[in-house]
Every structure is written in C-alpha cells, then in structure tokens.
Design a protein around this motif. Structure first.
Motif, mmCIF file in Angstrom:
data_model
loop_
_atom_site.group_PDB
_atom_site.id
_atom_site.type_symbol
_atom_site.label_atom_id
_atom_site.label_comp_id
_atom_site.label_asym_id
_atom_site.label_seq_id
_atom_site.Cartn_x
_atom_site.Cartn_y
_atom_site.Cartn_z
ATOM 1 N N LEU A 133 -8.119 3.431 1.168
ATOM 2 C CA LEU A 133 -6.976 2.650 1.622
ATOM 3 C C LEU A 133 -7.202 1.157 1.373
ATOM 4 O O LEU A 133 -8.229 0.604 1.746
ATOM 5 N N SER A 134 -6.259 0.511 0.723
ATOM 6 C CA SER A 134 -6.369 -0.920 0.445
ATOM 7 C C SER A 134 -5.538 -1.697 1.456
ATOM 8 O O SER A 134 -4.543 -1.199 1.968
ATOM 9 N N VAL A 135 -5.988 -2.924 1.734
ATOM 10 C CA VAL A 135 -5.250 -3.779 2.667
ATOM 11 C C VAL A 135 -4.732 -5.041 1.996
ATOM 12 O O VAL A 135 -3.996 -5.808 2.609
ATOM 13 N N THR A 172 0.867 -1.179 0.000
ATOM 14 C CA THR A 172 0.000 0.000 0.000
ATOM 15 C C THR A 172 0.901 1.226 0.000
ATOM 16 O O THR A 172 1.662 1.443 0.941
ATOM 17 N N ILE A 173 0.804 2.008 -1.050
ATOM 18 C CA ILE A 173 1.618 3.216 -1.157
ATOM 19 C C ILE A 173 0.994 4.319 -0.306
ATOM 20 O O ILE A 173 1.652 4.932 0.527
ATOM 21 N N ARG A 232 4.919 -6.123 -11.876
ATOM 22 C CA ARG A 232 4.553 -5.216 -10.783
ATOM 23 C C ARG A 232 3.591 -4.200 -11.381
ATOM 24 O O ARG A 232 3.909 -3.521 -12.359
ATOM 25 N N VAL A 233 2.418 -4.097 -10.794
ATOM 26 C CA VAL A 233 1.368 -3.226 -11.310
ATOM 27 C C VAL A 233 0.996 -2.220 -10.228
ATOM 28 O O VAL A 233 0.781 -2.601 -9.071
ATOM 29 N N THR A 234 0.919 -0.958 -10.605
ATOM 30 C CA THR A 234 0.453 0.073 -9.692
ATOM 31 C C THR A 234 -1.018 0.346 -9.989
ATOM 32 O O THR A 234 -1.394 0.619 -11.137
ATOM 33 N N ALA A 291 -3.162 4.682 -3.901
ATOM 34 C CA ALA A 291 -2.365 3.814 -4.779
ATOM 35 C C ALA A 291 -1.900 2.571 -4.027
ATOM 36 O O ALA A 291 -1.701 2.585 -2.813
ATOM 37 N N ALA A 292 -1.736 1.506 -4.798
ATOM 38 C CA ALA A 292 -1.222 0.244 -4.270
ATOM 39 C C ALA A 292 -0.440 -0.447 -5.377
ATOM 40 O O ALA A 292 -0.685 -0.214 -6.567
#
Length: 152
Positions: free
Chosen positions: A136-138, A69-70, A128-130, A74-75
């Motif tokens: 907020l993602s977990v 989690t950026i 790797r995918v942004t 974004a993640a």
C-alpha cells in the motif's frame, strides 16, 4: 656578611614580548590588499555567472499535481512537465509507503509535443501514470525528469 639582593632590571616590555612571541607583523601593502579585493570580486562574478548559466541549462521542469491509491497493488500519480516543444522527455515516478520506502517505480516516456496556441506555446503537458506497487502506497511523486541523451 650578607648582601642584599639587588632587584633585577627587567628589560622593556616590548623587547621581552618580541623575544617571546616574535616581532610585530608588518601590515600588507596597499597594492596587495587591492589585488586580493580584485581577485575576490572576480571570483564572485565568475560564480554568479556559473550559477545563472547552469540553471538556465535545465530545460525540463516538473510539478507534482496529485496522487491516488487505487489499492495495495496500484497507484496513480498526476504531474506536469514543462519542456521546449518538440523535445522528448523521460520522467522517473515513484510511489512511497508510510516509512518513505519506494514501493513502486516507473520511467515514463513523454513524446515530443508541438507548439500550439496555448498560453505557454505547448511547453507544459499533464501526465497521469499508473504504477504497480508491492504494498500500500501513501504518496506518489516525480523523482526526476530529463532529456534522453542530453549530457551523456
């Protein structure tokens, strides 16, 4: 004058049961039993053949490697895709919040790769995918991967 009641003569038990429930069923002939067994065996072999060929038709597999989690918008999702060299693949990647609701989604194009000298011949590629997220993602996972145009 009274006469004594004579006890009624009851019919034999087999006859009364046959009248009430019907006669005994005849067992299936041996040929019919053998036919049922052969049909069941053929159905089982056919099912096993279908299962083995349907899973062999899946040329694309994927494996989730990691998630970061950026921030709340974004993640990043890291994953590997295994396919035949020279095959383009699309993967749907999603980010989830604490209630397992999808907060980010993206379809990623993975270009065809060429066979190389690695152990698996260039079949496996890391990605790797942004993802942009709405909250907020977990966690982040690959939902599915497929070969574009296959099966349509």
């Amino acid at each position: 004058m009274t006469t004594q009641d004579q006890p009624a003569v009851s019919p034999p038990a087999d006859t009364s049961l046959a009248n009430r429930y019907g006669s005994k069923k005849q067992p299936l002939p041996r040929a019919v039993k053998r036919g049922i067994a052969v049909a069941a065996l053929a159905a089982g072999v056919g099912f096993m053949a279908w299962v083995s060929t349907s899973s062999a038709g899946s040329d694309v597999t994927f494996k989730d490697i990691g998630f970061t989690t950026i921030d709340a918008t974004a993640a990043e999702v890291d994953f590997q895709v295994t396919r035949e060299p020279g095959t383009a693949v699309k993967c749907a990647v999603k980010a989830l919040d604490s209630k397992f609701a999808v907060v980010g989604w993206k379809v990623v194009d993975i270009p065809p790769g060429e066979a190389d000298g690695t152990a698996d011949g260039g079949r496996t590629v890391s990605q790797r995918v942004t993802l942009r997220t709405e909250s907020l993602s977990v966690s982040g996972v690959v939902d599915d991967c497929w070969i574009p145009g296959a099966g349509t």
